[in-house]
Motif scaffolding. Sequence first.
Motif, PDB file in Angstrom:
ATOM      1  N   LEU A  39      45.255  -1.298 -47.142  1.00 13.61           N
ATOM      2  CA  LEU A  39      44.737  -0.195 -47.957  1.00 13.61           C
ATOM      3  C   LEU A  39      43.222  -0.059 -47.816  1.00 13.61           C
ATOM      4  O   LEU A  39      42.685   1.053 -47.835  1.00 13.61           O
ATOM      5  CB  LEU A  39      45.121  -0.397 -49.429  1.00 13.61           C
ATOM      6  CG  LEU A  39      46.619  -0.293 -49.737  1.00 13.61           C
ATOM      7  CD1 LEU A  39      46.909  -0.748 -51.153  1.00 13.61           C
ATOM      8  CD2 LEU A  39      47.127   1.121 -49.494  1.00 13.61           C
ATOM      9  N   ARG A  40      42.540  -1.183 -47.647  1.00 13.29           N
ATOM     10  CA  ARG A  40      41.092  -1.157 -47.453  1.00 13.29           C
ATOM     11  C   ARG A  40      40.753  -0.547 -46.092  1.00 13.29           C
ATOM     12  O   ARG A  40      39.814   0.257 -45.977  1.00 13.29           O
ATOM     13  CB  ARG A  40      40.518  -2.566 -47.578  1.00 13.29           C
ATOM     14  CG  ARG A  40      39.018  -2.584 -47.779  1.00 13.29           C
ATOM     15  CD  ARG A  40      38.483  -3.970 -48.056  1.00 13.29           C
ATOM     16  NE  ARG A  40      38.578  -4.814 -46.884  1.00 13.29           N
ATOM     17  CZ  ARG A  40      39.300  -5.937 -46.806  1.00 13.29           C
ATOM     18  NH1 ARG A  40      39.975  -6.370 -47.847  1.00 13.29           N
ATOM     19  NH2 ARG A  40      39.330  -6.640 -45.704  1.00 13.29           N
ATOM     20  N   THR A  41      41.524  -0.880 -45.070  1.00 11.06           N
ATOM     21  CA  THR A  41      41.317  -0.317 -43.737  1.00 11.06           C
ATOM     22  C   THR A  41      41.448   1.206 -43.759  1.00 11.06           C
ATOM     23  O   THR A  41      40.712   1.913 -43.069  1.00 11.06           O
ATOM     24  CB  THR A  41      42.339  -0.913 -42.739  1.00 11.06           C
ATOM     25  OG1 THR A  41      42.142  -2.322 -42.678  1.00 11.06           O
ATOM     26  CG2 THR A  41      42.190  -0.310 -41.358  1.00 11.06           C
ATOM     27  N   LEU A  42      42.362   1.706 -44.581  1.00 11.37           N
ATOM     28  CA  LEU A  42      42.556   3.149 -44.713  1.00 11.37           C
ATOM     29  C   LEU A  42      41.587   3.780 -45.714  1.00 11.37           C
ATOM     30  O   LEU A  42      41.681   4.967 -46.004  1.00 11.37           O
ATOM     31  CB  LEU A  42      44.000   3.444 -45.135  1.00 11.37           C
ATOM     32  CG  LEU A  42      45.067   3.081 -44.098  1.00 11.37           C
ATOM     33  CD1 LEU A  42      46.456   3.188 -44.707  1.00 11.37           C
ATOM     34  CD2 LEU A  42      44.935   3.976 -42.878  1.00 11.37           C
ATOM     35  N   ARG A  43      40.685   2.973 -46.269  1.00 11.37           N
ATOM     36  CA  ARG A  43      39.686   3.407 -47.242  1.00 11.37           C
ATOM     37  C   ARG A  43      40.309   3.975 -48.522  1.00 11.37           C
ATOM     38  O   ARG A  43      39.784   4.894 -49.141  1.00 11.37           O
ATOM     39  CB  ARG A  43      38.710   4.407 -46.606  1.00 11.37           C
ATOM     40  CG  ARG A  43      37.900   3.810 -45.480  1.00 11.37           C
ATOM     41  CD  ARG A  43      36.817   4.732 -44.965  1.00 11.37           C
ATOM     42  NE  ARG A  43      37.234   6.080 -44.671  1.00 11.37           N
ATOM     43  CZ  ARG A  43      37.611   6.536 -43.479  1.00 11.37           C
ATOM     44  NH1 ARG A  43      37.601   5.716 -42.452  1.00 11.37           N
ATOM     45  NH2 ARG A  43      37.952   7.782 -43.294  1.00 11.37           N
ATOM     46  N   LEU A  44      41.466   3.408 -48.886  1.00 17.40           N
ATOM     47  CA  LEU A  44      42.115   3.809 -50.135  1.00 17.40           C
ATOM     48  C   LEU A  44      41.680   2.922 -51.290  1.00 17.40           C
ATOM     49  O   LEU A  44      41.770   3.323 -52.447  1.00 17.40           O
ATOM     50  CB  LEU A  44      43.636   3.774 -49.983  1.00 17.40           C
ATOM     51  CG  LEU A  44      44.214   4.727 -48.927  1.00 17.40           C
ATOM     52  CD1 LEU A  44      45.726   4.575 -48.854  1.00 17.40           C
ATOM     53  CD2 LEU A  44      43.807   6.160 -49.203  1.00 17.40           C
ATOM     54  N   VAL A  45      41.254   1.694 -50.965  1.00 16.36           N
ATOM     55  CA  VAL A  45      40.722   0.788 -51.982  1.00 16.36           C
ATOM     56  C   VAL A  45      39.412   0.190 -51.476  1.00 16.36           C
ATOM     57  O   VAL A  45      39.143   0.183 -50.277  1.00 16.36           O
ATOM     58  CB  VAL A  45      41.713  -0.354 -52.354  1.00 16.36           C
ATOM     59  CG1 VAL A  45      43.015   0.195 -52.908  1.00 16.36           C
ATOM     60  CG2 VAL A  45      41.964  -1.276 -51.185  1.00 16.36           C
ATOM     61  N   LYS A  46      38.622  -0.279 -52.418  1.00 21.29           N
ATOM     62  CA  LYS A  46      37.375  -0.969 -52.090  1.00 21.29           C
ATOM     63  C   LYS A  46      37.329  -2.239 -52.928  1.00 21.29           C
ATOM     64  O   LYS A  46      38.127  -2.398 -53.863  1.00 21.29           O
ATOM     65  CB  LYS A  46      36.165  -0.081 -52.372  1.00 21.29           C
ATOM     66  CG  LYS A  46      36.045   0.346 -53.823  1.00 21.29           C
ATOM     67  CD  LYS A  46      34.917   1.316 -54.028  1.00 21.29           C
ATOM     68  CE  LYS A  46      34.904   1.812 -55.471  1.00 21.29           C
ATOM     69  NZ  LYS A  46      33.894   2.817 -55.698  1.00 21.29           N
ATOM     70  N   TYR A  47      36.424  -3.134 -52.578  1.00 20.62           N
ATOM     71  CA  TYR A  47      36.318  -4.368 -53.351  1.00 20.62           C
ATOM     72  C   TYR A  47      34.861  -4.725 -53.582  1.00 20.62           C
ATOM     73  O   TYR A  47      33.968  -4.257 -52.904  1.00 20.62           O
ATOM     74  CB  TYR A  47      37.049  -5.514 -52.660  1.00 20.62           C
ATOM     75  CG  TYR A  47      36.357  -6.041 -51.423  1.00 20.62           C
ATOM     76  CD1 TYR A  47      35.468  -7.101 -51.511  1.00 20.62           C
ATOM     77  CD2 TYR A  47      36.598  -5.486 -50.176  1.00 20.62           C
ATOM     78  CE1 TYR A  47      34.828  -7.592 -50.382  1.00 20.62           C
ATOM     79  CE2 TYR A  47      35.968  -5.965 -49.044  1.00 20.62           C
ATOM     80  CZ  TYR A  47      35.090  -7.013 -49.154  1.00 20.62           C
ATOM     81  OH  TYR A  47      34.456  -7.485 -48.035  1.00 20.62           O
ATOM     82  N   ARG A  48      34.702  -5.570 -54.577  1.00 19.60           N
ATOM     83  CA  ARG A  48      33.407  -6.202 -54.819  1.00 19.60           C
ATOM     84  C   ARG A  48      33.700  -7.680 -55.018  1.00 19.60           C
ATOM     85  O   ARG A  48      34.778  -8.060 -55.474  1.00 19.60           O
ATOM     86  CB  ARG A  48      32.684  -5.590 -56.014  1.00 19.60           C
ATOM     87  CG  ARG A  48      33.341  -5.856 -57.336  1.00 19.60           C
ATOM     88  CD  ARG A  48      32.530  -5.292 -58.512  1.00 19.60           C
ATOM     89  NE  ARG A  48      33.210  -5.582 -59.766  1.00 19.60           N
ATOM     90  CZ  ARG A  48      33.089  -6.701 -60.465  1.00 19.60           C
ATOM     91  NH1 ARG A  48      32.305  -7.676 -60.027  1.00 19.60           N
ATOM     92  NH2 ARG A  48      33.744  -6.872 -61.592  1.00 19.60           N
ATOM     93  N   ARG A  49      32.737  -8.491 -54.657  1.00 20.44           N
ATOM     94  CA  ARG A  49      32.911  -9.939 -54.752  1.00 20.44           C
ATOM     95  C   ARG A  49      32.042 -10.474 -55.876  1.00 20.44           C
ATOM     96  O   ARG A  49      30.877 -10.103 -56.019  1.00 20.44           O
ATOM     97  CB  ARG A  49      32.522 -10.589 -53.443  1.00 20.44           C
ATOM     98  CG  ARG A  49      32.783 -12.052 -53.394  1.00 20.44           C
ATOM     99  CD  ARG A  49      32.458 -12.596 -52.039  1.00 20.44           C
ATOM    100  NE  ARG A  49      32.765 -14.011 -52.015  1.00 20.44           N
ATOM    101  CZ  ARG A  49      32.854 -14.726 -50.933  1.00 20.44           C
ATOM    102  NH1 ARG A  49      32.647 -14.170 -49.759  1.00 20.44           N
ATOM    103  NH2 ARG A  49      33.132 -16.000 -50.997  1.00 20.44           N
ATOM    104  N   GLU A  50      32.647 -11.322 -56.674  1.00 21.90           N
ATOM    105  CA  GLU A  50      31.927 -12.007 -57.745  1.00 21.90           C
ATOM    106  C   GLU A  50      32.274 -13.492 -57.620  1.00 21.90           C
ATOM    107  O   GLU A  50      33.363 -13.903 -58.004  1.00 21.90           O
ATOM    108  CB  GLU A  50      32.358 -11.449 -59.098  1.00 21.90           C
ATOM    109  CG  GLU A  50      31.474 -11.855 -60.253  1.00 21.90           C
ATOM    110  CD  GLU A  50      31.857 -11.119 -61.528  1.00 21.90           C
ATOM    111  OE1 GLU A  50      32.372 -11.797 -62.447  1.00 21.90           O
ATOM    112  OE2 GLU A  50      31.649  -9.894 -61.598  1.00 21.90           O
ATOM    113  N   GLY A  51      31.354 -14.260 -57.051  1.00 26.06           N
ATOM    114  CA  GLY A  51      31.638 -15.667 -56.767  1.00 26.06           C
ATOM    115  C   GLY A  51      32.720 -15.759 -55.704  1.00 26.06           C
ATOM    116  O   GLY A  51      32.593 -15.191 -54.622  1.00 26.06           O
TER     117      GLY A  51
END
Length: 112
Positions: A74-86
């Motif tokens: 889903l990230r590859t298709l730019r349908l979801v994004k993420y953020r990292r916390e630790g």
Amino acid sequence: MFIYKRRSEQVAPQEQVALSPETVEEVSKLFKALADPTRIRILYLLSQGECSVTRVAEMLDLSQSAVSHQLSLLRTLRLVKYRREGHTFYYSCDDDHVIHMLLQTIRHVQHD
């Protein structure tokens, strides 16, 4: 040749516009992504708010590995994004148009 025309519109043949092969391919990829029940469940959950991989796995009763695999696609298709916390990754929806389409489709199916 693919031609889009609204039912209510009368389009003269010289005004019709064909979709490019690239557009058709991208639309096909999107619908393939949405054709998977697990990805539908993940996107629906994320439409309600940001979630960690662990939370998605718990809520949908899936392994973290399965969730990570689907989120990667889903990230590859730019349908979801993420953020990292630790060490934790939090995912959210990255395409309001697709979420709107998904929610409309769900309402359509649930309509009696």
